[in-house]
Motif scaffolding. Structure first.
Motif, short mmCIF file in Angstrom:
data_model
loop_
_atom_site.label_atom_id
_atom_site.label_comp_id
_atom_site.label_asym_id
_atom_site.label_seq_id
_atom_site.Cartn_x
_atom_site.Cartn_y
_atom_site.Cartn_z
N LYS A 3 0.83 -1.19 0.00
CA LYS A 3 0.00 0.00 0.00
C LYS A 3 0.87 1.25 0.00
CE LYS A 3 -4.04 -1.99 2.30
NZ LYS A 3 -5.02 -1.84 3.41
N VAL A 4 0.62 2.14 -0.96
CA VAL A 4 1.37 3.38 -1.09
C VAL A 4 0.42 4.55 -0.87
CG1 VAL A 4 2.71 4.85 -2.64
CG2 VAL A 4 3.05 2.36 -2.67
N PHE A 5 0.80 5.46 0.01
CA PHE A 5 -0.05 6.61 0.31
C PHE A 5 0.48 7.84 -0.41
CE2 PHE A 5 -1.35 10.17 3.17
CZ PHE A 5 -2.71 10.05 2.97
N LEU A 6 -0.37 8.44 -1.26
CA LEU A 6 -0.03 9.69 -1.93
C LEU A 6 -0.41 10.83 -0.99
CD1 LEU A 6 -1.32 8.84 -5.54
CD2 LEU A 6 0.94 8.42 -4.52
N SER A 7 0.59 11.45 -0.39
CA SER A 7 0.35 12.31 0.77
C SER A 7 -0.13 13.72 0.42
CB SER A 7 1.63 12.41 1.61
OG SER A 7 2.69 12.97 0.85
N ASP A 95 2.12 16.02 8.42
CA ASP A 95 2.59 14.74 7.87
C ASP A 95 3.94 14.34 8.46
OD1 ASP A 95 0.34 14.55 6.35
OD2 ASP A 95 1.31 15.05 4.44
N SER A 96 4.81 15.33 8.61
CA SER A 96 6.14 15.06 9.16
C SER A 96 6.04 14.51 10.57
CB SER A 96 6.97 16.35 9.15
OG SER A 96 8.25 16.13 9.70
N GLU A 97 5.16 15.08 11.36
CA GLU A 97 4.99 14.61 12.73
C GLU A 97 4.40 13.20 12.77
OE1 GLU A 97 5.93 15.90 15.70
OE2 GLU A 97 7.03 17.25 14.35
#
Length: 357
Positions: A3-7, A95-97
């Motif tokens: 599974k790949v998440f496009l952020s 997202d970084s957190e």
């Protein structure tokens, strides 16, 4: 199944450049063992039809879905920027957190950086620490990340914009200049438009007597101060009867399934003058004569990469007329090299993903 998440979550909002980048990226993936997920804060039905390889979901499911993905990828656009407001930097910080507490890999593919983002240098440095590797869309972005943000060289690969992959296919048939209905295509947007600049743009368009003009937007949204708000102020209402050589065109972004249909009007324009990054790039692939209008460092960098002069602010009638007269088409070999660079970058990313399977 991986599974790949496009952020990045701006897809489907109405910017055709976003669709070109996402399509270029997805065109390189044929592996059935990869499942792409993306959560967006808007109706995504048109995106689901346009990009069936991606499972789009509502934004409220974002944390749950992204937590199940071993790989995160930020695809396209200009994440290192401040000119368009705080929304992007806020998303990147969140997202970084989140990813710091996960056992996931995080990549940026085909992304840009604006010189203006240096004013938030420390914030971006902290964000980019979470990213395993970055494929930039031009050397200018690489130089900014290396020199202004002190990103380690081994975390960066210089490439080209992902839209080059889809544009190469869309405009593969080459030039058909005999069918160009409009002498001038005009696509203008600026976060900080000056009154005098807008007045002189209006004067230039109203005085243009060399043929028909098509006014269009890279961003089709008619809400907010985007392209169409400007066009309506200049030529809407009763003014459309005064300037019959000028037409305002809006592609059916939310109804059209095929991305190629969203950019077919470029082939009808002999010359395009624009301040938009992807309008400039699309015009180049469509065989148009090009004029770049100064807006931000990312557009300036693309103009330099394409080898064309950019009209600098403040805009004057004389500058705009001279820019139009000196417009030129782009060597197809240069565009082919951009396509190959973008394609190779996704291949490099795919290789890393395959090692995770």
């Amino acid at each position: 199944m991986t599974k790949v998440f496009l952020s990045f979550d701006f897809y489907g909002a109405g910017n055709t450049g976003d669709d070109l980048m996402l399509e270029g990226f997805l065109d390189c993936f044929t592996d059935p063992d990869i499942e792409f997920h993306c959560c967006v804060p808007r109706n995504y039905l048109h995106q689901q039809y346009r990009f069936p390889k991606v499972k789009f979901s509502d934004f409220k499911s974002r944390t749950e879905i992204s937590s199940q993905c071993r790989i995160w990828i930020g695809v396209g656009d200009t994440p290192v920027q401040v000119k368009s407001g705080e929304w992007f930097i806020n998303r990147l910080e969140a997202d970084s957190e989140q990813i710091k507490g996960m056992n996931s890999d995080y990549y940026f593919a085909g992304v840009g950086a604006e010189k203006e983002a240096v004013e938030r240098k420390e914030v971006f440095i902290n964000i980019l620490k979470s990213v395993n590797h970055i494929w930039t869309r031009d050397k200018a972005t690489t130089d900014i990340l290396l020199n202004d943000f002190s990103i380690p060289p081994d975390k960066i690969s210089t490439s080209s914009d992902l839209a080059n992959i889809s544009l190469e296919r869309i405009f593969r048939s080459g030039d058909d200049s005999e069918d160009r209905k409009y002498e001038l295509g005009f696509c203008y947007y600026d976060e900080n438009s000056g009154v005098k600049d807008l007045d002189n743009i209006g004067r230039f368009l109203k005085k243009f007597k060399k043929g028909k003009i098509l006014l269009f937007g890279n961003e089709i949204n008619k809400k907010g101060n985007f392209e169409y708000a400007l066009y309506e102020k200049m030529f809407g209402g009763f003014r459309k009867y005064l300037y019959r050589n000028i037409e305002i065109y809006t592609p059916d972004y939310f109804g059209e399934v095929k991305t190629c249909k969203l950019v077919e009007h470029y082939k009808k324009c002999r010359t395009v003058m624009t301040s938009r990054y992807h309008a400039l790039l699309t015009s180049a692939w469509a065989g148009c004569r090009l004029v770049s209008l100064e807006r931000s460092s990312k557009v300036t960098s693309l103009a330099e990469e394409l080898g064309i002069e950019e009209i600098k602010k403040p805009f004057t009638l004389e500058k705009l007329e001279k820019g139009y007269d000196q417009a030129k088409t782009i060597d197809r070999n240069l565009l082919t090299q951009l396509f190959q660079n973008a394609n190779e970058s996704v291949k490099g990313l795919k290789k890393l993903i395959d090692n995770k399977l």
